[in-house]
Design an enzyme around this catalytic site. Structure first.
Site, short mmCIF file in Angstrom:
data_model
loop_
_atom_site.label_atom_id
_atom_site.label_comp_id
_atom_site.label_asym_id
_atom_site.label_seq_id
_atom_site.Cartn_x
_atom_site.Cartn_y
_atom_site.Cartn_z
N GLY A 45 0.83 -1.20 0.00
CA GLY A 45 0.00 0.00 0.00
C GLY A 45 0.86 1.25 0.00
N GLN A 50 2.27 9.98 1.67
CA GLN A 50 3.61 9.36 1.69
C GLN A 50 4.46 9.81 0.51
OE1 GLN A 50 2.06 5.17 2.48
NE2 GLN A 50 4.08 5.15 3.45
N CYS A 88 6.15 -0.29 7.23
CA CYS A 88 5.70 0.91 6.53
C CYS A 88 6.83 1.43 5.66
CB CYS A 88 5.29 1.97 7.57
SG CYS A 88 4.72 3.50 6.83
N LEU A 89 6.49 1.80 4.43
CA LEU A 89 7.51 2.32 3.52
C LEU A 89 8.10 3.63 4.01
CD1 LEU A 89 5.75 1.54 0.12
CD2 LEU A 89 7.55 0.22 1.27
N HIS A 130 -4.43 0.54 7.53
CA HIS A 130 -3.10 1.14 7.63
C HIS A 130 -3.01 2.40 6.76
CE1 HIS A 130 1.44 0.73 7.94
NE2 HIS A 130 1.33 1.51 6.88
N GLU A 131 -3.48 2.30 5.52
CA GLU A 131 -3.40 3.45 4.61
C GLU A 131 -4.40 4.54 4.99
OE1 GLU A 131 -0.81 3.60 2.82
OE2 GLU A 131 -0.30 1.49 3.08
N HIS A 134 -2.79 6.58 7.51
CA HIS A 134 -1.85 7.53 6.90
C HIS A 134 -2.53 8.84 6.50
CE1 HIS A 134 2.17 6.00 6.67
NE2 HIS A 134 1.78 4.84 6.15
#
Length: 168
Positions: A45, A50, A88-89, A130-131, A134
């Site tokens: 994701g 991000q 997480c990226l 999760h997204e 964000h």
């Protein structure tokens, strides 16, 4: 696209919803670029903030199925919390178990502006939550217990000290 890393201000900002007329070819191109960036970074994701875009959308890909979610909402929790390891990226190299509902009902607009309502379960539900976190200015580490946060504090400080956007 550059992926913003831990402590970038935009990662802690609640993103702005899109208007229907903003769903156009330019947005579709951005969503495609986000999918490519997510793949290059080996993620499942990637949220708009991000990649330094203050708008409410994200992309997901699980088992080669891509979903592009604009103005996403969680309508209902349909199951108990289940712990699953998350990473997480924007926080490279840190993975921790996070408890989230295993099944949820969601609504979002697809890349053509169509309303999609669906039930997501397992990894899909976890990734969607999760997204969504964000674009609400939260990160998965905010859901950790104080003990688990203390276990990664030094690594987070190191990321913060050496943080610059990750280019993909």
């Amino acid at each position: 696209m550059n992926i913003q890393v831990y402590e970038a201000k935009i990662l802690r900002t609640k993103s702005t919803p899109l208007e229907k007329e903003e769903i156009n070819d330019e947005l579709r191109k951005t969503l495609d670029e986000m999918v490519e960036t997510m793949r290059l970074a080996n993620g499942v994701g990637l949220a708009s903030n991000q990649v330094d875009i203050d708008r409410r959308y994200f992309v997901l890909e699980i088992d080669e199925i891509v979903k592009k979610c604009i103005n996403p909402e969680i309508l209902e929790v349909l199951d108990d919390n289940v712990e699953m390891e998350e990473g997480c990226l924007s926080i490279p190299g840190i993975f921790k178990r996070v408890a989230r509902p295993n099944k949820i009902k969601v609504r979002y607009l697809d890349e053509n502006g169509n309303v999609v309502e669906e039930v997501m379960e397992g990894l899909w539900a976890k990734a969607f939550q999760h997204e969504t976190d964000h674009i609400n200015g939260m990160m998965f580490i905010d859901r950790l217990s104080p003990i688990n946060k203390s276990l990664i504090r030094k690594r987070l400080e190191n990321i913060k000290r050496h943080s610059k956007p990750r280019e993909f």
